[in-house]
Write a protein that holds these residues in place. Structure first.
Motif, PDB file in Angstrom:
ATOM      1  N   ASP A   1      -2.498  -8.091 -11.500  1.00 48.34           N
ATOM      2  CA  ASP A   1      -1.238  -8.978 -11.676  1.00 48.34           C
ATOM      3  C   ASP A   1      -0.436  -9.085 -10.405  1.00 48.34           C
ATOM      4  O   ASP A   1       0.928  -8.823 -10.439  1.00 48.34           O
ATOM      5  CB  ASP A   1      -0.374  -8.364 -12.966  1.00 48.34           C
ATOM      6  CG  ASP A   1      -1.290  -8.630 -14.078  1.00 48.34           C
ATOM      7  OD1 ASP A   1      -1.999  -9.754 -14.254  1.00 48.34           O
ATOM      8  OD2 ASP A   1      -1.121  -7.829 -15.092  1.00 48.34           O
ATOM      9  N   GLY A   2      -0.904  -8.966  -9.198  1.00 46.20           N
ATOM     10  CA  GLY A   2      -0.059  -9.364  -8.065  1.00 46.20           C
ATOM     11  C   GLY A   2       0.407  -7.936  -7.505  1.00 46.20           C
ATOM     12  O   GLY A   2       1.085  -8.030  -6.526  1.00 46.20           O
ATOM     13  N   GLN A   3       0.145  -6.661  -8.209  1.00 46.62           N
ATOM     14  CA  GLN A   3       0.730  -5.487  -7.645  1.00 46.62           C
ATOM     15  C   GLN A   3      -0.334  -4.444  -7.353  1.00 46.62           C
ATOM     16  O   GLN A   3      -1.394  -4.437  -7.990  1.00 46.62           O
ATOM     17  CB  GLN A   3       1.615  -4.846  -8.816  1.00 46.62           C
ATOM     18  CG  GLN A   3       2.723  -5.653  -9.316  1.00 46.62           C
ATOM     19  CD  GLN A   3       3.978  -5.633  -8.166  1.00 46.62           C
ATOM     20  OE1 GLN A   3       4.140  -4.500  -7.667  1.00 46.62           O
ATOM     21  NE2 GLN A   3       4.331  -6.767  -7.980  1.00 46.62           N
ATOM     22  N   VAL A   4      -0.177  -3.683  -6.065  1.00 45.38           N
ATOM     23  CA  VAL A   4      -1.275  -2.803  -5.838  1.00 45.38           C
ATOM     24  C   VAL A   4      -1.111  -1.700  -6.803  1.00 45.38           C
ATOM     25  O   VAL A   4       0.189  -1.149  -7.043  1.00 45.38           O
ATOM     26  CB  VAL A   4      -0.855  -2.292  -4.313  1.00 45.38           C
ATOM     27  CG1 VAL A   4      -1.708  -1.212  -4.104  1.00 45.38           C
ATOM     28  CG2 VAL A   4      -1.274  -3.540  -3.384  1.00 45.38           C
ATOM     29  N   VAL A   5      -1.983  -1.203  -7.409  1.00 46.31           N
ATOM     30  CA  VAL A   5      -1.835  -0.190  -8.367  1.00 46.31           C
ATOM     31  C   VAL A   5      -2.971   1.033  -8.151  1.00 46.31           C
ATOM     32  O   VAL A   5      -2.864   1.912  -9.102  1.00 46.31           O
ATOM     33  CB  VAL A   5      -2.477  -0.960  -9.736  1.00 46.31           C
ATOM     34  CG1 VAL A   5      -1.187  -1.836 -10.353  1.00 46.31           C
ATOM     35  CG2 VAL A   5      -3.801  -1.403 -10.105  1.00 46.31           C
ATOM     36  N   GLY A   6      -3.625   0.848  -6.984  1.00 46.13           N
ATOM     37  CA  GLY A   6      -4.539   2.034  -6.651  1.00 46.13           C
ATOM     38  C   GLY A   6      -4.705   1.760  -5.098  1.00 46.13           C
ATOM     39  O   GLY A   6      -4.869   0.840  -4.628  1.00 46.13           O
ATOM     40  N   ILE A   7      -4.962   2.974  -4.749  1.00 47.98           N
ATOM     41  CA  ILE A   7      -5.366   3.083  -3.324  1.00 47.98           C
ATOM     42  C   ILE A   7      -6.367   4.301  -2.850  1.00 47.98           C
ATOM     43  O   ILE A   7      -6.330   5.359  -3.409  1.00 47.98           O
ATOM     44  CB  ILE A   7      -4.065   3.188  -2.393  1.00 47.98           C
ATOM     45  CG1 ILE A   7      -3.313   4.745  -2.530  1.00 47.98           C
ATOM     46  CG2 ILE A   7      -3.146   2.058  -2.427  1.00 47.98           C
ATOM     47  CD1 ILE A   7      -3.567   5.600  -1.595  1.00 47.98           C
ATOM     48  N   ALA A   8      -6.982   4.105  -1.983  1.00 51.14           N
ATOM     49  CA  ALA A   8      -7.883   5.210  -1.376  1.00 51.14           C
ATOM     50  C   ALA A   8      -7.819   5.055   0.024  1.00 51.14           C
ATOM     51  O   ALA A   8      -7.843   3.902   0.920  1.00 51.14           O
ATOM     52  CB  ALA A   8      -9.153   5.088  -2.153  1.00 51.14           C
ATOM     53  N   ILE A   9      -8.092   6.058   0.844  1.00 54.17           N
ATOM     54  CA  ILE A   9      -8.154   6.105   2.286  1.00 54.17           C
ATOM     55  C   ILE A   9      -9.310   7.467   2.698  1.00 54.17           C
ATOM     56  O   ILE A   9      -9.377   8.669   1.973  1.00 54.17           O
ATOM     57  CB  ILE A   9      -6.869   6.882   2.981  1.00 54.17           C
ATOM     58  CG1 ILE A   9      -5.771   6.071   2.658  1.00 54.17           C
ATOM     59  CG2 ILE A   9      -7.214   6.685   4.541  1.00 54.17           C
ATOM     60  CD1 ILE A   9      -4.651   6.555   2.933  1.00 54.17           C
ATOM     61  N   ALA A  10     -10.286   6.967   3.360  1.00 54.74           N
ATOM     62  CA  ALA A  10     -11.549   7.846   3.777  1.00 54.74           C
ATOM     63  C   ALA A  10     -11.798   7.729   5.236  1.00 54.74           C
ATOM     64  O   ALA A  10     -11.501   6.725   5.699  1.00 54.74           O
ATOM     65  CB  ALA A  10     -12.552   7.527   2.805  1.00 54.74           C
TER      66      ALA A  10
ATOM     67  N   PHE B   1       0.936  -1.273   0.057  1.00 54.05           N
ATOM     68  CA  PHE B   1      -0.025  -0.151  -0.050  1.00 54.05           C
ATOM     69  C   PHE B   1       0.828   1.280  -0.008  1.00 54.05           C
ATOM     70  O   PHE B   1       0.739   2.056  -0.826  1.00 54.05           O
ATOM     71  CB  PHE B   1      -0.856  -0.159   1.318  1.00 54.05           C
ATOM     72  CG  PHE B   1      -1.972   0.977   1.219  1.00 54.05           C
ATOM     73  CD1 PHE B   1      -3.349   0.674   1.010  1.00 54.05           C
ATOM     74  CD2 PHE B   1      -1.820   2.175   1.544  1.00 54.05           C
ATOM     75  CE1 PHE B   1      -4.369   1.415   0.960  1.00 54.05           C
ATOM     76  CE2 PHE B   1      -2.580   3.141   1.796  1.00 54.05           C
ATOM     77  CZ  PHE B   1      -4.144   2.818   1.174  1.00 54.05           C
ATOM     78  N   ALA B   2       1.927   1.249   1.116  1.00 51.52           N
ATOM     79  CA  ALA B   2       2.661   2.443   1.070  1.00 51.52           C
ATOM     80  C   ALA B   2       3.599   2.793  -0.102  1.00 51.52           C
ATOM     81  O   ALA B   2       3.678   3.680  -0.739  1.00 51.52           O
ATOM     82  CB  ALA B   2       3.721   2.133   2.178  1.00 51.52           C
ATOM     83  N   ALA B   3       4.125   1.547  -0.895  1.00 55.88           N
ATOM     84  CA  ALA B   3       5.017   1.613  -2.011  1.00 55.88           C
ATOM     85  C   ALA B   3       4.111   2.308  -3.223  1.00 55.88           C
ATOM     86  O   ALA B   3       4.752   3.140  -3.873  1.00 55.88           O
ATOM     87  CB  ALA B   3       5.585   0.334  -2.378  1.00 55.88           C
ATOM     88  N   CYS B   4       2.865   1.582  -3.382  1.00 54.13           N
ATOM     89  CA  CYS B   4       2.022   2.339  -4.399  1.00 54.13           C
ATOM     90  C   CYS B   4       1.751   3.619  -4.257  1.00 54.13           C
ATOM     91  O   CYS B   4       2.022   4.805  -5.015  1.00 54.13           O
ATOM     92  CB  CYS B   4       0.708   1.649  -4.240  1.00 54.13           C
ATOM     93  SG  CYS B   4      -0.484   2.225  -5.536  1.00 54.13           S
TER      94      CYS B   4
END
Length: 160
Positions: A68-77, A18-21
């Motif tokens: 494909d095993g990679q986090v490509v998007g994040i959201a925090i609310a 998550f942090a890396a993305c």
């Protein structure tokens, strides 16, 4: 053919990815706005530790999308943090890796994080791509402004 990416709540074990993305998205989105020196102080391990604590404590709702095993998007609310609340819910962050922008991932993340009800958010005034995305989702600037820690102007947008 890879499966369609889906949004899911982040777990404590997701904190590193998550942090890396999150950091990669910041670099893609803000490299010219922030300048290289701001990125020099950023540490993925420190950001991951913070996210892990927040996820474990339920401080805010964290969502991610994998492809494909990679986090490509994040959201925090979570609950609004504004002293003069315009809505009960606030979108704190939403980011999608550049290669996946325009794919619908951001729409799905936004829906998971805040649904379709009233909400508020803060975005950089000089970020037309983000502003257009939020306007597409019925957010409008409400006239409130503030500056971030580096003095960059942010505007509040609200959806009623």
């Amino acid at each position: 053919m890879s499966p369609t990416p889906t949004v899911r709540p982040a777990e404590p074990d997701d904190a590193d990815a998550f942090a890396a993305c999150h950091l990669a998205c910041w670099e893609e989105a803000y490299s010219t706005l922030w300048g290289a020196e701001r990125f020099e102080d950023m540490d993925v391990a420190r950001l991951a530790a913070r996210r892990r604590k927040e996820i474990e404590a339920g401080v805010a709702d964290h969502y991610l999308v994998e492809s494909d095993g990679q986090v490509v998007g994040i959201a925090i609310a979570g609950p609004t943090r504004d002293e003069d609340p315009q809505a009960d819910r606030e979108l704190y962050a939403i980011y999608v890796r550049e290669a996946h922008q325009g794919s619908g991932i951001a729409d799905a993340l936004l829906a998971a994080a805040i649904g379709d009800g009233p909400a508020s958010l803060w975005t950089y005034r000089d970020n037309p791509r983000a502003a257009a995305f939020y306007v597409h989702h019925d957010f409008i600037p409400n006239g409130a402004e503030r500056t971030d820690s580096e003095g960059i102007l942010e505007i509040r947008m609200v959806r009623r």
